[in-house]
Design a protein around this motif. Structure first.
Motif, PDB file in Angstrom:
ATOM      1  N   ALA A  14       0.921  -1.097   0.130  1.00  0.00           N
ATOM      2  CA  ALA A  14      -0.027  -0.090  -0.133  1.00  0.00           C
ATOM      3  C   ALA A  14       0.858   1.368  -0.071  1.00  0.00           C
ATOM      4  CB  ALA A  14      -1.000  -0.119   1.127  1.00  0.00           C
ATOM      5  N   GLY A  15       0.484   2.163  -0.857  1.00  0.00           N
ATOM      6  CA  GLY A  15       1.092   3.486  -0.961  1.00  0.00           C
ATOM      7  C   GLY A  15       2.287   3.291  -2.293  1.00  0.00           C
ATOM      8  N   SER A  85       0.444   5.366  -5.373  1.00  0.00           N
ATOM      9  CA  SER A  85      -0.456   5.467  -4.273  1.00  0.00           C
ATOM     10  C   SER A  85      -1.531   4.440  -3.911  1.00  0.00           C
ATOM     11  CB  SER A  85      -1.069   6.788  -4.055  1.00  0.00           C
ATOM     12  OG  SER A  85      -0.176   7.949  -3.988  1.00  0.00           O
ATOM     13  N   VAL A  86      -1.166   3.083  -4.439  1.00  0.00           N
ATOM     14  CA  VAL A  86      -2.198   2.117  -4.412  1.00  0.00           C
ATOM     15  C   VAL A  86      -2.652   1.788  -2.841  1.00  0.00           C
ATOM     16  CG1 VAL A  86      -1.336   1.016  -6.439  1.00  0.00           C
ATOM     17  CG2 VAL A  86      -0.312   0.269  -4.414  1.00  0.00           C
ATOM     18  N   LYS A  87      -3.814   1.298  -3.343  1.00  0.00           N
ATOM     19  CA  LYS A  87      -4.646   1.021  -1.687  1.00  0.00           C
ATOM     20  C   LYS A  87      -5.040  -0.487  -1.861  1.00  0.00           C
ATOM     21  CE  LYS A  87      -6.663   5.547  -2.035  1.00  0.00           C
ATOM     22  NZ  LYS A  87      -7.983   6.169  -1.852  1.00  0.00           N
ATOM     23  N   PRO A  88      -5.172  -1.313  -0.707  1.00  0.00           N
ATOM     24  CA  PRO A  88      -5.559  -2.508  -0.599  1.00  0.00           C
ATOM     25  C   PRO A  88      -6.843  -2.770  -1.369  1.00  0.00           C
ATOM     26  CG  PRO A  88      -4.901  -1.641   1.551  1.00  0.00           C
ATOM     27  CD  PRO A  88      -4.864  -0.698   0.661  1.00  0.00           C
ATOM     28  N   GLY A 109      -7.959  -8.293 -22.922  1.00  0.00           N
ATOM     29  CA  GLY A 109      -6.843  -8.919 -22.469  1.00  0.00           C
ATOM     30  C   GLY A 109      -7.466 -10.419 -21.878  1.00  0.00           C
ATOM     31  N   GLN A 110      -6.290 -11.093 -21.262  1.00  0.00           N
ATOM     32  CA  GLN A 110      -6.632 -12.256 -20.493  1.00  0.00           C
ATOM     33  C   GLN A 110      -6.874 -11.864 -19.243  1.00  0.00           C
ATOM     34  OE1 GLN A 110      -3.775 -11.797 -21.418  1.00  0.00           O
ATOM     35  NE2 GLN A 110      -2.060 -12.837 -20.387  1.00  0.00           N
ATOM     36  N   GLY A 111      -6.366 -10.786 -18.711  1.00  0.00           N
ATOM     37  CA  GLY A 111      -6.616 -10.323 -17.266  1.00  0.00           C
ATOM     38  C   GLY A 111      -5.200 -10.638 -16.354  1.00  0.00           C
ATOM     39  N   THR A 112      -4.680  -9.728 -15.402  1.00  0.00           N
ATOM     40  CA  THR A 112      -3.535  -9.975 -14.623  1.00  0.00           C
ATOM     41  C   THR A 112      -4.073  -9.477 -13.301  1.00  0.00           C
ATOM     42  OG1 THR A 112      -1.282  -9.474 -14.604  1.00  0.00           O
ATOM     43  CG2 THR A 112      -2.614  -7.528 -15.284  1.00  0.00           C
ATOM     44  N   GLN A 113      -3.289 -10.340 -12.416  1.00  0.00           N
ATOM     45  CA  GLN A 113      -3.658 -10.145 -10.820  1.00  0.00           C
ATOM     46  C   GLN A 113      -2.784  -9.083 -10.317  1.00  0.00           C
ATOM     47  OE1 GLN A 113      -5.911 -11.542  -8.846  1.00  0.00           O
ATOM     48  NE2 GLN A 113      -5.272  -9.991  -7.276  1.00  0.00           N
ATOM     49  N   VAL A 114      -3.398  -8.176  -9.647  1.00  0.00           N
ATOM     50  CA  VAL A 114      -2.544  -7.166  -8.916  1.00  0.00           C
ATOM     51  C   VAL A 114      -3.087  -7.312  -7.451  1.00  0.00           C
ATOM     52  CG1 VAL A 114      -2.411  -4.707  -8.470  1.00  0.00           C
ATOM     53  CG2 VAL A 114      -2.398  -5.460 -10.606  1.00  0.00           C
ATOM     54  N   THR A 115      -2.120  -7.619  -6.703  1.00  0.00           N
ATOM     55  CA  THR A 115      -2.501  -7.536  -5.252  1.00  0.00           C
ATOM     56  C   THR A 115      -1.586  -6.579  -4.342  1.00  0.00           C
ATOM     57  OG1 THR A 115      -2.818  -9.915  -5.336  1.00  0.00           O
ATOM     58  CG2 THR A 115      -2.315  -8.972  -3.139  1.00  0.00           C
ATOM     59  N   VAL A 116      -2.367  -5.797  -3.342  1.00  0.00           N
ATOM     60  CA  VAL A 116      -1.931  -4.545  -2.516  1.00  0.00           C
ATOM     61  C   VAL A 116      -1.989  -4.938  -1.295  1.00  0.00           C
ATOM     62  CG1 VAL A 116      -2.105  -2.296  -2.219  1.00  0.00           C
ATOM     63  CG2 VAL A 116      -2.630  -2.887  -4.586  1.00  0.00           C
ATOM     64  N   SER A 117      -1.019  -5.102  -0.515  1.00  0.00           N
ATOM     65  CA  SER A 117      -1.043  -5.441   0.740  1.00  0.00           C
ATOM     66  C   SER A 117      -0.860  -4.322   1.659  1.00  0.00           C
ATOM     67  CB  SER A 117       0.541  -6.400   0.827  1.00  0.00           C
ATOM     68  OG  SER A 117       1.568  -5.662   0.817  1.00  0.00           O
ATOM     69  N   SER A 118      -1.340  -4.468   2.725  1.00  0.00           N
ATOM     70  CA  SER A 118      -1.723  -3.469   3.601  1.00  0.00           C
ATOM     71  C   SER A 118      -0.308  -3.385   4.680  1.00  0.00           C
ATOM     72  CB  SER A 118      -3.022  -3.464   4.378  1.00  0.00           C
ATOM     73  OG  SER A 118      -3.028  -4.597   5.038  1.00  0.00           O
TER      74      SER A 118
END
Length: 118
Positions: A14-15, A85-88, A109-118
């Motif tokens: 995050a951030g 400045s990404v957020k969970p 597109g086929q999609g891509t995973q983005v994971t934001v950890s806190s």
């Protein structure tokens, strides 16, 4: 017709920041409006933003305005999503899409995973 490929997203704190790329193959990439969408677990897919054929116009969802930036390089047939400045709550599968107009996207597109950890 255009084919969209999305290289891997990733894990970010995050951030932090992350840039997604979506290269395209096929003809006339520069003639398409390009959009980004996302879908979080248990939620419907939502619009993130879009960019016009010549990059002269961009439009963003309120949830990402001021944090995310869409750009394109027509010489490289690639559209980008710069995420700052990404957020969970930004955690989702992100999709790029192409359409003749901003009202209808025909290629995805086929999609891509983005994971934001806190």
């Amino acid at each position: 017709q255009v084919q969209l490929v999305e290289p891997g997203g990733g894990l970010v704190q995050a951030g932090g920041s992350l840039r997604l790329s979506c290269p395209a193959s096929g003809r006339a990439f520069s003639s398409y409006v390009m959009g980004w969408f996302r879908q979080a677990p248990g939620k419907e897919r939502e619009f993130v933003g879009r960019i016009s054929w010549t990059s002269s116009s961009t439009y963003y969802a309120d949830s990402v305005k001021g944090r995310f930036t869409i750009s394109r390089d027509n010489a490289k047939n690639t559209v980008y999503l710069q995420m700052n400045s990404v957020k969970p709550e930004d955690t989702a599968v992100y999709y790029c899409a192409a359409g003749d107009t901003s009202l209808k996207y025909d290629y995805w597109g086929q999609g891509t995973q983005v994971t934001v950890s806190s």
